[in-house]
Design an enzyme around this catalytic site. Structure first.
Site, PDB file in Angstrom:
ATOM      1  N   ASP A  31      -2.099  10.830  -2.306  1.00 25.27           N
ATOM      2  CA  ASP A  31      -2.420   9.779  -3.275  1.00 25.27           C
ATOM      3  C   ASP A  31      -2.668  10.333  -4.671  1.00 25.27           C
ATOM      4  OD1 ASP A  31      -3.083   8.490  -0.540  1.00 25.27           O
ATOM      5  OD2 ASP A  31      -2.875   6.867  -1.997  1.00 25.27           O
ATOM      6  N   ARG A  38       0.855  -1.183   0.000  1.00 25.63           N
ATOM      7  CA  ARG A  38       0.000   0.000   0.000  1.00 25.63           C
ATOM      8  C   ARG A  38       0.889   1.230   0.000  1.00 25.63           C
ATOM      9  NH1 ARG A  38       2.177   1.922   3.877  1.00 25.63           N
ATOM     10  NH2 ARG A  38       0.629   3.555   3.796  1.00 25.63           N
ATOM     11  N   GLY A  39       0.210   2.404  -0.081  1.00 21.74           N
ATOM     12  CA  GLY A  39       0.959   3.650  -0.231  1.00 21.74           C
ATOM     13  C   GLY A  39       1.101   3.922  -1.725  1.00 21.74           C
ATOM     14  N   ALA A  40       0.774   5.165  -2.114  1.00 22.70           N
ATOM     15  CA  ALA A  40       0.661   5.465  -3.552  1.00 22.70           C
ATOM     16  C   ALA A  40       1.885   5.061  -4.390  1.00 22.70           C
ATOM     17  CB  ALA A  40       0.340   6.945  -3.720  1.00 22.70           C
ATOM     18  N   GLN A  77      -2.750   2.342   9.871  1.00 25.41           N
ATOM     19  CA  GLN A  77      -1.422   2.467   9.241  1.00 25.41           C
ATOM     20  C   GLN A  77      -0.471   3.305  10.095  1.00 25.41           C
ATOM     21  OE1 GLN A  77      -4.325   2.777   7.679  1.00 25.41           O
ATOM     22  NE2 GLN A  77      -4.234   2.260   5.522  1.00 25.41           N
ATOM     23  N   ASN A 119      -5.686  12.281   0.161  1.00 22.19           N
ATOM     24  CA  ASN A 119      -4.821  11.460   1.020  1.00 22.19           C
ATOM     25  C   ASN A 119      -5.728  10.718   1.998  1.00 22.19           C
ATOM     26  OD1 ASN A 119      -2.124  10.605   1.828  1.00 22.19           O
ATOM     27  ND2 ASN A 119      -2.465  11.758   3.719  1.00 22.19           N
ATOM     28  N   LYS A 120      -5.127   9.895   2.826  1.00 15.01           N
ATOM     29  CA  LYS A 120      -5.879   9.036   3.751  1.00 15.01           C
ATOM     30  C   LYS A 120      -6.967   9.807   4.503  1.00 15.01           C
ATOM     31  CE  LYS A 120      -5.587   5.514   4.225  1.00 15.01           C
ATOM     32  NZ  LYS A 120      -6.527   4.664   3.440  1.00 15.01           N
ATOM     33  N   ARG A 126      -7.401  -0.379  -6.956  1.00 17.71           N
ATOM     34  CA  ARG A 126      -7.585   0.785  -6.062  1.00 17.71           C
ATOM     35  C   ARG A 126      -7.592   2.047  -6.932  1.00 17.71           C
ATOM     36  NH1 ARG A 126      -4.282   1.179  -0.669  1.00 17.71           N
ATOM     37  NH2 ARG A 126      -6.234   2.145   0.020  1.00 17.71           N
TER      38      ARG A 126
END
Ligand code: MRU
Length: 348
Positions: A238, A46-48, A197, A248-249, A89
């Site tokens: 992201d 995960r993570g862009a 996270q 973003n998150k 995603r």
């Protein structure tokens, strides 16, 4: 250097299963393109930036899985696999960016080269995406650490560290650099509901690096900022639109509003690959909605009635007016964003 989240070796893709951290450091091989899709979908990777890197190797996995009859056939395999992986995603633009870049490379190949040569051109491109990301995260660290004074306290959200890139991360890279430069810093890490996270990954990474880290729940951030404990907030991204609106998150937007209210600088750290100048504003950013299970359970235990309705957007959009500056691999970018992003990022 934080633990490696991904490795491509001898035509095999091994990923660190981040859903098991911090209790277990366990790698697994993605043998099929479906394995790669699932690893991205359920946040094993995960993570862009890391999602983009994983997808580019995922196309090589597809070729190894489905055979390499001829280059035309290989091109259709990666196009199909690319479409499939992109559907895993939707928010992080890095995924689409990396897939498009690999396909463009494949299309630019001489039709007469043999299948092995075709494969190695693509393998080289995926490795370049990996190493460019590493270099971008180093530069983000270099530019971002200039903003961090000795004795600073920084708040961050989610995980935008070494577990989210091929290098030291985006939001966390300036913190690693500042620490390396001998600055004494303290980091407040939001736990980041619902998938934690911040607690599982950021706290784990920073504590391993010997950086003083204090974990708080997301709902504590406002009070902590009001107490004057935080000098600045740095988060990852992201997808960033042409006007600077940033996905973003989930929870990032509230933090940015808190920063405006309490007059604290709010920085977004991101590599060039996270900017999507083709879209004008945050309204055009697709926001991923995730399964209700993530909110109805905590660590596998049911915490809400089975039948309750749930809304679970994984990301939110921070309005550009709440962003002090972007920390990018090409330097710091201040407002007016519309104009300055175009100037600095356009050759992505
Ligand atoms: O759902 P996740 O864990 O993939 O979300 C990650 C984030 O929101 C990060 O802040 C972002 O991708 C930047 S990672 C360098």
């Amino acid at each position: 250097m934080p633990v490696k989240p991904i490795e491509w070796k001898n035509r095999k893709l091994n990923i660190l299963d981040q859903t098991l951290l911090p209790q277990k450091t366990s790698y697994e091989q993605c043998k099929t393109v479906k394995d790669v899709f699932n690893a991205i979908k359920i946040l094993k990777v995960r993570g862009a930036p890391l999602i983009g890197i994983t997808a580019s190797y995922g196309l090589l996995v597809a070729l190894c899985e489905k055979g390499m009859k001829d280059t035309d056939n290989m091109l259709s395999i990666i196009k199909e696999a690319g479409k499939y992986l992109q559907s895993s995603r939707p928010t992080a633009v890095n995924l689409e960016w990396a897939v498009k870049r690999m396909i463009k490379k494949a299309e630019s190949c001489d039709k007469n080269i043999d299948t092995e040569e075709f494969f190695s051109v693509l393998e080289k491109e995926a490795n370049t995406i990996f190493s460019e990301d590493y270099a971008m995260s180093e530069n983000i660290g270099k530019y971002g650490s200039e903003l961090i004074k000795d004795g600073s306290t920084i708040l961050t959200h989610c995980n935008a560290g070494g577990l989210a890139t091929s290098g030291l991360g985006t939001a966390l890279s300036p913190l690693y650099s500042a620490h390396e430069q001998g600055k004494n810093i303290t980091v407040y890490a939001d736990e980041t509901r619902p998938l934690l996270q911040g607690a599982r990954l950021t706290a784990y990474e920073l504590a391993n690096a010997g950086i003083k880290t204090i974990l708080i729940s997301d709902s504590m951030a406002g009070f902590v900022i009001s107490q004057g404990k935080i000098d600045k907030v740095i988060v990852g991204a992201d997808r960033i639109a042409a006007n600077g609106d940033t996905a973003n998150k989930i929870g990032t937007m509230s933090l940015s509003i808190l920063c405006s209210h309490f007059n604290i600088p709010f920085y977004v750290a991101a590599p060039s690959s996270t900017f999507d100048l083709a879209i004008q504003s945050g309204r055009d950013i697709p926001i991923e909605e995730r399964d209700s299970y993530e909110l109805k359970t905590f660590a596998g235990t049911q915490t809400a009635p089975n039948e309750i309705d749930v809304y679970n957007p994984a990301f939110d959009v921070t309005d550009n007016s709440h962003i002090t500056a972007f920390i990018t691999d090409k330097g710091l970018i201040y407002p007016p964003f519309e104009e300055n992003l175009k100037k600095v990022i356009s050759d992505k």
